[in-house]
Design an enzyme around this catalytic site. Structure first.
Site, PDB file in Angstrom:
ATOM      1  N   LEU A  13       0.857  -1.191   0.000  1.00  0.00           N
ATOM      2  CA  LEU A  13       0.000   0.000   0.000  1.00  0.00           C
ATOM      3  C   LEU A  13       0.893   1.241   0.000  1.00  0.00           C
ATOM      4  O   LEU A  13       1.056   1.898   1.018  1.00  0.00           O
ATOM      5  CB  LEU A  13      -0.920  -0.030   1.224  1.00  0.00           C
ATOM      6  N   HIS A  14       1.493   1.538  -1.157  1.00  0.00           N
ATOM      7  CA  HIS A  14       2.317   2.742  -1.293  1.00  0.00           C
ATOM      8  C   HIS A  14       1.395   3.938  -1.542  1.00  0.00           C
ATOM      9  O   HIS A  14       0.174   3.818  -1.415  1.00  0.00           O
ATOM     10  CB  HIS A  14       3.379   2.555  -2.388  1.00  0.00           C
ATOM     11  N   ALA A  15       1.950   5.070  -1.922  1.00  0.00           N
ATOM     12  CA  ALA A  15       1.182   6.319  -1.978  1.00  0.00           C
ATOM     13  C   ALA A  15      -0.059   6.266  -2.872  1.00  0.00           C
ATOM     14  O   ALA A  15      -1.126   6.714  -2.466  1.00  0.00           O
ATOM     15  CB  ALA A  15       2.089   7.469  -2.415  1.00  0.00           C
TER      16      ALA A  15
END
Length: 87
Positions: A13-15
């Site tokens: 769950l990156h940006a």
């Protein structure tokens, strides 16, 4: 109401997916929380979600309460299961 899912996209769950998650959560009036790694945060705050450092294979529990809780859970579940449009 709550639902437990596993983060499946390779980059976690990156940006970008975190932003998609927060935008979706903010469409609902329900109070939505995200629990992972022993911490519970406000699912409508990108900073809180990013602070969890969610990686591929991490189990997360989405909980919602309020008038549109079921609809919010359904929408967020679908988003996580779709791997946020990534593969």
């Amino acid at each position: 109401m709550e639902k437990t899912l596993t983060i499946e996209n390779k980059t976690g769950l990156h940006a970008r997916p975190a932003s998609m998650f927060v935008q979706t959560a903010n469409k609902f009036k329900a109070k939505i929380k995200l629990t992972a790694k022993g911490k519970t945060v406000d699912a409508k705050s990108i900073l809180m979600i990013m602070s969890l450092g969610l990686q591929q294979g991490t189990d997360v529990t989405i909980s919602a309460e309020g008038e549109d809780a079921q609809a919010s859970l359904d929408a967020l579940t679908e988003l996580v299961k779709s791997k946020f449009g990534e593969d």
